[in-house]
Design a protein around this motif. Structure first.
Motif, PDB file in Angstrom:
ATOM      1  N   SER A  17       0.825  -1.199   0.000  1.00  0.00           N
ATOM      2  CA  SER A  17       0.000   0.000   0.000  1.00  0.00           C
ATOM      3  C   SER A  17       0.863   1.253   0.000  1.00  0.00           C
ATOM      4  O   SER A  17       2.006   1.238   0.479  1.00  0.00           O
ATOM      5  CB  SER A  17      -0.903   0.026   1.244  1.00  0.00           C
ATOM      6  OG  SER A  17      -1.779  -1.084   1.264  1.00  0.00           O
ATOM      7  N   ARG A  19       0.155   5.812   0.178  1.00  0.00           N
ATOM      8  CA  ARG A  19      -0.797   6.912   0.251  1.00  0.00           C
ATOM      9  C   ARG A  19      -0.177   8.146  -0.367  1.00  0.00           C
ATOM     10  O   ARG A  19       0.878   8.608   0.090  1.00  0.00           O
ATOM     11  CB  ARG A  19      -1.201   7.196   1.698  1.00  0.00           C
ATOM     12  CG  ARG A  19      -2.330   8.206   1.835  1.00  0.00           C
ATOM     13  CD  ARG A  19      -2.515   8.599   3.266  1.00  0.00           C
ATOM     14  NE  ARG A  19      -3.763   9.315   3.508  1.00  0.00           N
ATOM     15  CZ  ARG A  19      -3.891  10.322   4.355  1.00  0.00           C
ATOM     16  NH1 ARG A  19      -2.840  10.736   5.050  1.00  0.00           N
ATOM     17  NH2 ARG A  19      -5.067  10.906   4.522  1.00  0.00           N
ATOM     18  N   ALA A  49      -8.652   8.589 -10.500  1.00  0.00           N
ATOM     19  CA  ALA A  49      -9.815   8.883  -9.677  1.00  0.00           C
ATOM     20  C   ALA A  49      -9.993  10.390  -9.550  1.00  0.00           C
ATOM     21  O   ALA A  49      -9.011  11.134  -9.581  1.00  0.00           O
ATOM     22  CB  ALA A  49      -9.674   8.257  -8.287  1.00  0.00           C
ATOM     23  N   THR A  57     -17.315  10.775  -6.180  1.00  0.00           N
ATOM     24  CA  THR A  57     -16.077  10.178  -6.669  1.00  0.00           C
ATOM     25  C   THR A  57     -16.288   9.431  -7.981  1.00  0.00           C
ATOM     26  O   THR A  57     -17.395   8.997  -8.300  1.00  0.00           O
ATOM     27  CB  THR A  57     -15.484   9.212  -5.637  1.00  0.00           C
ATOM     28  OG1 THR A  57     -16.453   8.188  -5.350  1.00  0.00           O
ATOM     29  CG2 THR A  57     -15.126   9.937  -4.349  1.00  0.00           C
ATOM     30  N   TYR A  59     -13.902   6.538 -10.388  1.00  0.00           N
ATOM     31  CA  TYR A  59     -12.688   5.727 -10.433  1.00  0.00           C
ATOM     32  C   TYR A  59     -12.541   5.037 -11.784  1.00  0.00           C
ATOM     33  O   TYR A  59     -13.532   4.646 -12.409  1.00  0.00           O
ATOM     34  CB  TYR A  59     -12.715   4.635  -9.361  1.00  0.00           C
ATOM     35  CG  TYR A  59     -12.660   5.125  -7.946  1.00  0.00           C
ATOM     36  CD1 TYR A  59     -13.818   5.376  -7.227  1.00  0.00           C
ATOM     37  CD2 TYR A  59     -11.433   5.326  -7.307  1.00  0.00           C
ATOM     38  CE1 TYR A  59     -13.776   5.815  -5.914  1.00  0.00           C
ATOM     39  CE2 TYR A  59     -11.370   5.762  -6.000  1.00  0.00           C
ATOM     40  CZ  TYR A  59     -12.543   5.999  -5.304  1.00  0.00           C
ATOM     41  OH  TYR A  59     -12.477   6.446  -4.004  1.00  0.00           O
ATOM     42  N   LYS A  64     -10.840   0.291  -9.111  1.00  0.00           N
ATOM     43  CA  LYS A  64     -12.007   0.188  -8.233  1.00  0.00           C
ATOM     44  C   LYS A  64     -11.826  -0.945  -7.228  1.00  0.00           C
ATOM     45  O   LYS A  64     -11.412  -2.046  -7.582  1.00  0.00           O
ATOM     46  CB  LYS A  64     -13.271  -0.058  -9.067  1.00  0.00           C
ATOM     47  CG  LYS A  64     -13.801   1.185  -9.756  1.00  0.00           C
ATOM     48  CD  LYS A  64     -15.055   0.863 -10.567  1.00  0.00           C
ATOM     49  CE  LYS A  64     -15.576   2.106 -11.281  1.00  0.00           C
ATOM     50  NZ  LYS A  64     -16.759   1.819 -12.116  1.00  0.00           N
ATOM     51  N   ARG A  66      -9.650  -1.053  -4.957  1.00  0.00           N
ATOM     52  CA  ARG A  66      -8.280  -1.074  -4.433  1.00  0.00           C
ATOM     53  C   ARG A  66      -7.798   0.315  -4.010  1.00  0.00           C
ATOM     54  O   ARG A  66      -7.020   0.433  -3.065  1.00  0.00           O
ATOM     55  CB  ARG A  66      -7.316  -1.629  -5.494  1.00  0.00           C
ATOM     56  CG  ARG A  66      -7.642  -3.028  -5.961  1.00  0.00           C
ATOM     57  CD  ARG A  66      -6.532  -3.575  -6.874  1.00  0.00           C
ATOM     58  NE  ARG A  66      -6.362  -2.783  -8.092  1.00  0.00           N
ATOM     59  CZ  ARG A  66      -5.220  -2.190  -8.439  1.00  0.00           C
ATOM     60  NH1 ARG A  66      -4.152  -2.273  -7.674  1.00  0.00           N
ATOM     61  NH2 ARG A  66      -5.151  -1.500  -9.580  1.00  0.00           N
ATOM     62  N   THR A  68      -8.696   4.432  -2.962  1.00  0.00           N
ATOM     63  CA  THR A  68      -9.720   5.309  -2.397  1.00  0.00           C
ATOM     64  C   THR A  68      -9.231   6.746  -2.449  1.00  0.00           C
ATOM     65  O   THR A  68      -8.148   7.055  -1.930  1.00  0.00           O
ATOM     66  CB  THR A  68     -10.035   4.928  -0.944  1.00  0.00           C
ATOM     67  OG1 THR A  68     -10.493   3.574  -0.891  1.00  0.00           O
ATOM     68  CG2 THR A  68     -11.131   5.833  -0.387  1.00  0.00           C
ATOM     69  N   SER A  70      -9.875  10.739  -1.412  1.00  0.00           N
ATOM     70  CA  SER A  70     -10.556  11.551  -0.404  1.00  0.00           C
ATOM     71  C   SER A  70      -9.956  12.955  -0.445  1.00  0.00           C
ATOM     72  O   SER A  70      -8.903  13.164  -1.060  1.00  0.00           O
ATOM     73  CB  SER A  70     -10.409  10.941   0.983  1.00  0.00           C
ATOM     74  OG  SER A  70      -9.045  10.862   1.360  1.00  0.00           O
ATOM     75  N   GLN A  81      -5.404   6.735  -1.381  1.00  0.00           N
ATOM     76  CA  GLN A  81      -4.964   5.551  -0.658  1.00  0.00           C
ATOM     77  C   GLN A  81      -4.976   4.382  -1.635  1.00  0.00           C
ATOM     78  O   GLN A  81      -6.023   4.038  -2.190  1.00  0.00           O
ATOM     79  CB  GLN A  81      -5.893   5.252   0.516  1.00  0.00           C
ATOM     80  CG  GLN A  81      -5.524   4.003   1.293  1.00  0.00           C
ATOM     81  CD  GLN A  81      -4.192   4.138   2.003  1.00  0.00           C
ATOM     82  OE1 GLN A  81      -3.925   5.134   2.672  1.00  0.00           O
ATOM     83  NE2 GLN A  81      -3.334   3.125   1.866  1.00  0.00           N
TER      84      GLN A  81
END
Length: 120
Positions: A17, A19, A49, A57, A59, A64, A66, A68, A70, A81
């Motif tokens: 992951s 961010r 996105a 939102t 994507y 999609k 996986r 996110t 914000s 993320q």
């Protein structure tokens, strides 16, 4: 002038992951939409996105479930993320913002990009 500064890219193993963050500054009355796009070597820039000021939102199908997106409207900042990363997610990720500046003109600004590399 509106400036966008991205951060958070790097090297990660598949399945990992990351961010990303992008902060906008400058002559800004409001930002209507912020988003992330990416460009892999030899390919065209593509949508990842987007998010509106109201929180709607959108994507790419490939991310999609996986990724996110914000945003913090008070800080003019957007986040991405990214989870369950795949080698095909490797690209330069660019931040984009569309809004209105103090001259009452619409702006469509881009960051300089941040590299994301996913190893297999």
């Amino acid at each position: 002038q509106v400036q966008l500064v991205e951060s958070g890219g790097g090297l990660v193993q598949a399945g990992g992951s990351l961010r990303l963050s992008c902060a906008a500054s400058g002559s800004i009355i409001r930002i209507n939409r912020m988003g992330w796009y990416r460009q892999a070597p030899g390919k065209q820039r593509e949508l990842v996105a987007t998010i509106t000021s109201g929180g709607s939102t959108n994507y790419a199908d490939s991310v999609k479930g996986r990724f996110t997106i914000s945003r913090d409207n008070a800080k003019n900042t957007v986040y991405l993320q990214m989870s369950s990363l795949r080698p095909e997610d490797t690209a330069v990720y660019y931040c984009n913002a569309v809004g209105l500046n103090y001259d009452k003109l619409e702006f469509d600004s881009w960051g300089r990009g941040t590299q994301v590399t996913v190893s297999s």
